[in-house]
Design an enzyme around this catalytic site. Sequence first.
Site, PDB file in Angstrom:
ATOM      1  N   LYS A  69     -11.542  49.879  10.196  1.00  0.00           N
ATOM      2  CA  LYS A  69     -10.373  49.666  10.904  1.00  0.00           C
ATOM      3  C   LYS A  69     -11.207  49.472  12.553  1.00  0.00           C
ATOM      4  O   LYS A  69     -11.100  50.327  13.349  1.00  0.00           O
ATOM      5  CB  LYS A  69      -9.510  50.921  11.178  1.00  0.00           C
ATOM      6  CG  LYS A  69      -8.810  51.186   9.852  1.00  0.00           C
ATOM      7  CD  LYS A  69      -7.712  52.247  10.205  1.00  0.00           C
ATOM      8  CE  LYS A  69      -6.824  52.380   8.894  1.00  0.00           C
ATOM      9  NZ  LYS A  69      -7.649  53.306   7.742  1.00  0.00           N
ATOM     10  N   LEU A  70     -11.810  48.415  12.494  1.00  0.00           N
ATOM     11  CA  LEU A  70     -12.789  48.047  13.551  1.00  0.00           C
ATOM     12  C   LEU A  70     -11.671  47.798  14.929  1.00  0.00           C
ATOM     13  O   LEU A  70     -10.672  47.152  14.727  1.00  0.00           O
ATOM     14  CB  LEU A  70     -13.617  46.821  13.489  1.00  0.00           C
ATOM     15  CG  LEU A  70     -14.612  46.900  12.441  1.00  0.00           C
ATOM     16  CD1 LEU A  70     -15.299  45.636  12.496  1.00  0.00           C
ATOM     17  CD2 LEU A  70     -15.507  48.131  12.730  1.00  0.00           C
TER      18      LEU A  70
ATOM     19  N   LYS B 122     -11.993  51.588  -2.183  1.00  0.00           N
ATOM     20  CA  LYS B 122     -12.032  51.574  -0.669  1.00  0.00           C
ATOM     21  C   LYS B 122     -12.741  52.607  -0.166  1.00  0.00           C
ATOM     22  O   LYS B 122     -12.665  53.666  -0.522  1.00  0.00           O
ATOM     23  CB  LYS B 122     -10.489  51.660  -0.139  1.00  0.00           C
ATOM     24  CG  LYS B 122     -10.570  51.539   1.351  1.00  0.00           C
ATOM     25  CD  LYS B 122      -8.917  51.470   1.498  1.00  0.00           C
ATOM     26  CE  LYS B 122      -8.507  52.975   1.991  1.00  0.00           C
ATOM     27  NZ  LYS B 122      -9.004  53.714   3.038  1.00  0.00           N
TER      28      LYS B 122
ATOM     29  N   ASP C 245     -11.248  58.597  -0.311  1.00  0.00           N
ATOM     30  CA  ASP C 245     -11.489  59.640   0.652  1.00  0.00           C
ATOM     31  C   ASP C 245     -12.005  61.208   0.294  1.00  0.00           C
ATOM     32  O   ASP C 245     -11.077  62.027  -0.034  1.00  0.00           O
ATOM     33  CB  ASP C 245     -10.107  59.765   1.110  1.00  0.00           C
ATOM     34  CG  ASP C 245      -9.601  58.334   1.799  1.00  0.00           C
ATOM     35  OD1 ASP C 245     -10.373  57.719   2.447  1.00  0.00           O
ATOM     36  OD2 ASP C 245      -8.513  57.973   2.110  1.00  0.00           O
TER      37      ASP C 245
ATOM     38  N   ASP D  41     -13.068  47.535  18.966  1.00  0.00           N
ATOM     39  CA  ASP D  41     -14.057  47.852  20.120  1.00  0.00           C
ATOM     40  C   ASP D  41     -14.165  46.405  20.918  1.00  0.00           C
ATOM     41  O   ASP D  41     -13.364  45.363  20.642  1.00  0.00           O
ATOM     42  CB  ASP D  41     -15.245  48.086  19.336  1.00  0.00           C
ATOM     43  CG  ASP D  41     -16.500  49.040  20.029  1.00  0.00           C
ATOM     44  OD1 ASP D  41     -16.444  48.569  21.399  1.00  0.00           O
ATOM     45  OD2 ASP D  41     -16.826  50.028  19.710  1.00  0.00           O
TER      46      ASP D  41
ATOM     47  N   ASP E  43     -13.015  50.066   4.895  1.00  0.00           N
ATOM     48  CA  ASP E  43     -11.951  50.302   5.694  1.00  0.00           C
ATOM     49  C   ASP E  43     -12.256  50.911   7.088  1.00  0.00           C
ATOM     50  O   ASP E  43     -12.481  52.011   7.185  1.00  0.00           O
ATOM     51  CB  ASP E  43     -10.895  51.085   5.115  1.00  0.00           C
ATOM     52  CG  ASP E  43      -9.533  51.577   5.599  1.00  0.00           C
ATOM     53  OD1 ASP E  43      -9.190  50.701   6.598  1.00  0.00           O
ATOM     54  OD2 ASP E  43      -8.839  52.497   5.318  1.00  0.00           O
TER      55      ASP E  43
ATOM     56  N   THR F   1     -19.285  43.765  19.933  1.00  0.00           N
ATOM     57  CA  THR F   1     -19.554  44.976  18.851  1.00  0.00           C
ATOM     58  C   THR F   1     -18.576  44.578  17.630  1.00  0.00           C
ATOM     59  O   THR F   1     -19.247  44.746  16.256  1.00  0.00           O
ATOM     60  CB  THR F   1     -19.176  46.329  19.356  1.00  0.00           C
ATOM     61  OG1 THR F   1     -19.793  46.293  20.645  1.00  0.00           O
ATOM     62  CG2 THR F   1     -19.415  47.334  18.600  1.00  0.00           C
TER      63      THR F   1
ATOM     64  N   PRO G 169     -15.232  42.821  21.934  1.00  0.00           N
ATOM     65  CA  PRO G 169     -15.286  41.753  20.954  1.00  0.00           C
ATOM     66  C   PRO G 169     -16.837  41.575  20.341  1.00  0.00           C
ATOM     67  O   PRO G 169     -17.012  41.471  19.171  1.00  0.00           O
ATOM     68  CB  PRO G 169     -15.187  40.523  21.809  1.00  0.00           C
ATOM     69  CG  PRO G 169     -14.175  41.042  22.620  1.00  0.00           C
ATOM     70  CD  PRO G 169     -14.391  42.359  23.292  1.00  0.00           C
TER      71      PRO G 169
ATOM     72  N   ARG H 182      -5.099  60.409  -1.813  1.00  0.00           N
ATOM     73  CA  ARG H 182      -4.627  61.513  -2.410  1.00  0.00           C
ATOM     74  C   ARG H 182      -3.672  61.474  -3.761  1.00  0.00           C
ATOM     75  O   ARG H 182      -4.127  62.512  -4.578  1.00  0.00           O
ATOM     76  CB  ARG H 182      -3.806  62.549  -1.542  1.00  0.00           C
ATOM     77  CG  ARG H 182      -4.830  62.779  -0.321  1.00  0.00           C
ATOM     78  CD  ARG H 182      -4.412  63.063   1.094  1.00  0.00           C
ATOM     79  NE  ARG H 182      -3.681  61.894   1.739  1.00  0.00           N
ATOM     80  CZ  ARG H 182      -3.290  62.148   2.848  1.00  0.00           C
ATOM     81  NH1 ARG H 182      -2.879  63.151   3.526  1.00  0.00           N
ATOM     82  NH2 ARG H 182      -2.564  60.935   3.466  1.00  0.00           N
TER      83      ARG H 182
ATOM     84  N   THR I 145       0.510  53.735   8.687  1.00  0.00           N
ATOM     85  CA  THR I 145       1.583  54.250   7.934  1.00  0.00           C
ATOM     86  C   THR I 145       1.674  55.773   8.272  1.00  0.00           C
ATOM     87  O   THR I 145       2.706  56.312   7.823  1.00  0.00           O
ATOM     88  CB  THR I 145       1.265  53.956   6.374  1.00  0.00           C
ATOM     89  OG1 THR I 145      -0.307  54.242   6.160  1.00  0.00           O
ATOM     90  CG2 THR I 145       1.734  52.353   6.089  1.00  0.00           C
TER      91      THR I 145
HETATM   92  O1  C5P Z   1      -4.329  59.615   0.586  1.00  0.00           O
HETATM   93  P1  C5P Z   1      -3.255  58.241   0.939  1.00  0.00           P
HETATM   94  O2  C5P Z   1      -2.790  57.624  -0.075  1.00  0.00           O
HETATM   95  O3  C5P Z   1      -2.523  58.392   2.052  1.00  0.00           O
HETATM   96  O4  C5P Z   1      -4.466  57.207   1.688  1.00  0.00           O
HETATM   97  C1  C5P Z   1      -4.193  56.077   1.885  1.00  0.00           C
HETATM   98  C2  C5P Z   1      -5.305  55.520   2.715  1.00  0.00           C
HETATM   99  O5  C5P Z   1      -4.966  54.287   3.345  1.00  0.00           O
HETATM  100  C3  C5P Z   1      -6.397  56.085   3.492  1.00  0.00           C
HETATM  101  O6  C5P Z   1      -7.670  55.998   3.208  1.00  0.00           O
HETATM  102  C4  C5P Z   1      -5.870  55.778   4.904  1.00  0.00           C
HETATM  103  O7  C5P Z   1      -7.219  55.603   5.559  1.00  0.00           O
HETATM  104  C5  C5P Z   1      -5.618  54.451   4.521  1.00  0.00           C
HETATM  105  N1  C5P Z   1      -4.793  53.596   5.452  1.00  0.00           N
HETATM  106  C6  C5P Z   1      -3.532  53.961   5.722  1.00  0.00           C
HETATM  107  N2  C5P Z   1      -2.498  53.320   6.416  1.00  0.00           N
HETATM  108  C7  C5P Z   1      -2.965  52.149   7.136  1.00  0.00           C
HETATM  109  C8  C5P Z   1      -4.376  51.624   6.855  1.00  0.00           C
HETATM  110  C9  C5P Z   1      -5.111  52.435   5.934  1.00  0.00           C
HETATM  111  O8  C5P Z   1      -3.078  54.852   5.327  1.00  0.00           O
HETATM  112  N3  C5P Z   1      -2.176  51.441   7.834  1.00  0.00           N
END
Ligand code: C5P
Length: 234
Positions: free
Chosen positions: A65-66, A36, A14, A68, A63, A72, A70, A210, A119
């Site tokens: 996260k689709l 990822k 990210d 939309d 990642d 697409t 069906p 992060r 999360t």
């Molecule tokens: O920086 P951090 O460790 O929080 O990154 C978590 C990564 O996981 C991010 O790329 C976020 O988009 C992804 N993610 C998430 N929760 C989900 C699915 C994916 O945090 N349920």
Amino acid sequence: MASKASQRLIVALDVPTVEEARALITSLGKMVGCYKIGLELLITGGGDLARELAEDGMDVFIDAKLLDIPRTVERATANVAEMGAKFLTVHGHDRQTLEAAAAGRGKSDLKLLAVTVLTSVDGGDLAQQGVAIPAEDLVAQRAKFAKQAGFDGVVASPAEVGAIRQAVGSKLSIVTPGIRPAGAAKGDQKRVASPATAIKNGADYLVIGRPITQAEDPKAATQAILDEIKKALK
Ligand code: C5P
């Protein structure tokens, strides 16, 4: 399930640019089992980077996260399969979306993961969305949809691994973001746990962004996380 710590770790690239992502990959190399590529990077050249990494034999996680209509979702999934990616995420809200992704993957090796409940969301946020059941129950319900649609795994918080296993058994892989080593800032994440807790709870893969990408020394941060995973696996 992979027993090596590095194979359990998925690093979320990210970062704002492909150049920064490349620098991280060069620095971390094979310390990490899979990289990822999420929305931030997909919008700015991440697709080409994904193809390149896959051609070099690396495991790539798209990642996207689709969610939309069906058709697409089906066509987008087919394009990700053609990229050579190993994993793709699809929102697990409803059966139609999941079934469309399953159709789009065709006979490719692409592994489909259903995002259960982000999360960064807690019970209060769900109530705001009009959802009256606890996050854990919603996660279990969506894991069942994923299994019925023929998905390979789900994305959920480390705290929900037990509920998922109870709902769908051990066949689905469980990928857990929301991982924070001791002392790391939570940021926007709410349902978090340490790498050791996630592994001990039974998570198959840990997605970490992060705590690595924003560390002063990403390589040292990765090594410390790998050591923690290794210890928890013993
Ligand atoms: O920086 P951090 O460790 O929080 O990154 C978590 C990564 O996981 C991010 O790329 C976020 O988009 C992804 N993610 C998430 N929760 C989900 C699915 C994916 O945090 N349920």
